[in-house]
Design an enzyme around this catalytic site. Structure first.
Site, PDB file in Angstrom:
ATOM      1  N   ARG A 103       0.828  -1.202   0.000  1.00 37.42           N
ATOM      2  CA  ARG A 103       0.000   0.000   0.000  1.00 37.42           C
ATOM      3  C   ARG A 103       0.864   1.253   0.000  1.00 37.42           C
ATOM      4  O   ARG A 103       1.796   1.383   0.781  1.00 37.42           O
ATOM      5  CB  ARG A 103      -0.912   0.016   1.220  1.00 37.42           C
ATOM      6  CG  ARG A 103      -1.638   1.339   1.344  1.00 37.42           C
ATOM      7  CD  ARG A 103      -2.903   1.248   2.081  1.00 37.42           C
ATOM      8  NE  ARG A 103      -3.481   2.573   2.240  1.00 37.42           N
ATOM      9  CZ  ARG A 103      -4.577   2.803   2.920  1.00 37.42           C
ATOM     10  NH1 ARG A 103      -5.221   1.809   3.471  1.00 37.42           N
ATOM     11  NH2 ARG A 103      -5.045   4.009   3.022  1.00 37.42           N
ATOM     12  N   ARG A 122      -6.961   1.572  -3.780  1.00 34.25           N
ATOM     13  CA  ARG A 122      -5.969   1.072  -2.826  1.00 34.25           C
ATOM     14  C   ARG A 122      -5.809  -0.449  -2.903  1.00 34.25           C
ATOM     15  O   ARG A 122      -6.777  -1.167  -3.139  1.00 34.25           O
ATOM     16  CB  ARG A 122      -6.320   1.519  -1.415  1.00 34.25           C
ATOM     17  CG  ARG A 122      -7.640   1.043  -0.925  1.00 34.25           C
ATOM     18  CD  ARG A 122      -8.636   2.084  -0.407  1.00 34.25           C
ATOM     19  NE  ARG A 122      -8.468   3.475  -0.681  1.00 34.25           N
ATOM     20  CZ  ARG A 122      -8.351   4.409   0.269  1.00 34.25           C
ATOM     21  NH1 ARG A 122      -8.361   4.079   1.525  1.00 34.25           N
ATOM     22  NH2 ARG A 122      -8.244   5.662  -0.048  1.00 34.25           N
ATOM     23  N   ASP A 144      -6.941  -1.791   2.437  1.00 36.74           N
ATOM     24  CA  ASP A 144      -7.349  -0.870   3.486  1.00 36.74           C
ATOM     25  C   ASP A 144      -7.821  -1.714   4.664  1.00 36.74           C
ATOM     26  O   ASP A 144      -8.688  -2.581   4.483  1.00 36.74           O
ATOM     27  CB  ASP A 144      -8.531  -0.073   2.929  1.00 36.74           C
ATOM     28  CG  ASP A 144      -8.717   1.256   3.604  1.00 36.74           C
ATOM     29  OD1 ASP A 144      -7.842   1.639   4.387  1.00 36.74           O
ATOM     30  OD2 ASP A 144      -9.732   1.904   3.330  1.00 36.74           O
TER      31      ASP A 144
END
Ligand code: ROI
Length: 176
Positions: free
Chosen positions: A91, A100, A103
């Protein structure tokens, strides 16, 4: 040494989300990493869910899930561990609302309600997000939020919309 149940005094729910670099595998790897956290037991995890992005910029659809942990870590120690897993899975500190690889959000930690410079509990946006509430319901249909409102009642105000449960089996030992 194998820890007993009372050695993990806190209950926490974690929201998982990914929309880059093979999201289903990202979530599976993240669940495996949660199962390996120190002083922590992965008790349960939801199915994977497919959801369109809640975002103000174009990006791929998401895979979401929720995990239930029992832990001896403090909320801040847990947050640090989650950030480590996010980093291990590549990330970048991307833009807010951007795509992303992974998360990991602390949704709830016992009945704690507070905000500091690192963390707000419960997670401030969770009550409006079908991709959090429906997988959470799978893990704990009787859940009561710290303010005394039930998850079941909250769901009556939150349409599932285009959220869909995925038929994809993940096998992680939650008894260890
Ligand atoms: N949208 C969906 N569907 N799932 C997510 O996990 C998610 N995470 C985010 C934002 C950008 C808010 N949108 C999302 O961080």
């Amino acid at each position: 040494m194998r820890l007993k149940n009372q050695d993990y005094p806190h209950l926490s729910y974690i929201g998982l989300g990914s929309n880059l670099a093979q999201p289903m595998q990202q979530i599976e790897r993240a669940l495996q990493a949660l199962a390996q956290l120190p002083q922590t037991k992965l008790c349960q995890y939801s199915s994977l869910y497919h959801s369109p992005p809640l975002a103000n910029m174009p990006q791929p659809d998401y895979i979401n899930a929720v995990a239930k942990l029992q832990t001896a870590l403090s909320p801040w120690e847990l947050l640090q561990q989650l950030q480590q897993i996010e980093n291990q899975q590549g990330r970048m500190r991307e833009e807010r609302w951007g795509a992303r690889t992974l998360d990991l959000d602390i949704l709830l930690y016992d009945n704690q309600e507070f905000t500091d410079s690192h963390l707000t509990l419960p997670h401030p946006a969770m009550l409006q997000r079908a991709f959090v509430l429906y997988p959470l319901y799978e893990c704990c249909p009787n859940l009561l939020f710290p303010n005394g409102i039930t998850l079941a009642d909250t769901l009556t105000f939150c349409s599932a919309g285009d959220l869909t449960r995925i038929d994809y089996a993940i096998n992680i030992d939650t008894t260890a």
